[in-house]
Motif scaffolding. Structure first.
Motif: not given
Length: 173
Positions: A55-66, A147-155, A166-171
């Motif tokens: 998931s990617v969000f802008d500075a205002a926490w609006k989700e960026i769609q891709f 803000k990049v949010d990464l969730v990974c499942a290991l099976m 952890p959420l990462v901020n990218i300028h």
């Protein structure tokens, strides 16, 4: 964060790695997923790219769609515009064939090994786009703070664990 009663691949650790300041380019937002198998023995897991949620969000926490769909997320169709790319993969610091890796449903993490998957988001849905999405509604990632949010499942077998990085901020400028 782990969810479930058993911890699959309990010897495998996962972290997200990225530069917090990135120059705007056609490569888009860049980051990697590092998997480290601390055990002396190999571990066979479902390909983490199949069970990845980004998931990617802008500075205002609006989700960026891709548009991105994993093979195991129940989608019947493939998106024809490649907005999410796997740039390269290293196993113990050595490059491996990306096409083979991303096609495999199961991957083997050798004992005491490190696998790093380098990824990028190259295109996003432009504001105001309507479904169904078309190539014309896609734009390169604009400059901004994300803000990049990464969730990974290991099976491993029938057991799984969900790892929320952890959420990462990218300028991105």
């Amino acid at each position: 964060m782990g969810i479930g009663t058993r911890n699959p691949a309990k010897s495998v650790n996962a972290i997200m790695n990225t530069d917090t300041t990135q120059k705007k380019s056609d490569k888009g937002l860049q980051f990697s997923l590092k998997l480290h198998n601390d055990a002396d023995t190999a571990v066979v897991i479902v390909n983490p790219l199949d069970l990845l949620r980004i998931s990617v969000f802008d500075a205002a926490w609006k989700e960026i769609q891709f548009p991105y769909r994993g093979r195991r997320q129940g989608h019947d169709r493939e998106w024809t515009n490649n907005t999410f790319v796997v740039n390269h993969i290293k196993i113990n610091g050595r490059a491996t064939d990306v096409n083979t890796f991303i096609k495999d449903y199961y991957i083997t993490l050798p004992g005491n090994s490190k696998v790093e998957i380098f990824m990028g988001i190259t295109k996003v849905v432009k504001p105001g786009a309507v479904m169904p999405l078309t190539v014309e509604q896609m734009i390169t990632v604009p400059s901004g703070i994300y803000k990049v949010d990464l969730v990974c499942a290991l099976m491993e077998g029938q057991s799984s664990v969900i790892l929320h990085m952890p959420l990462v901020n990218i300028h991105y400028k």
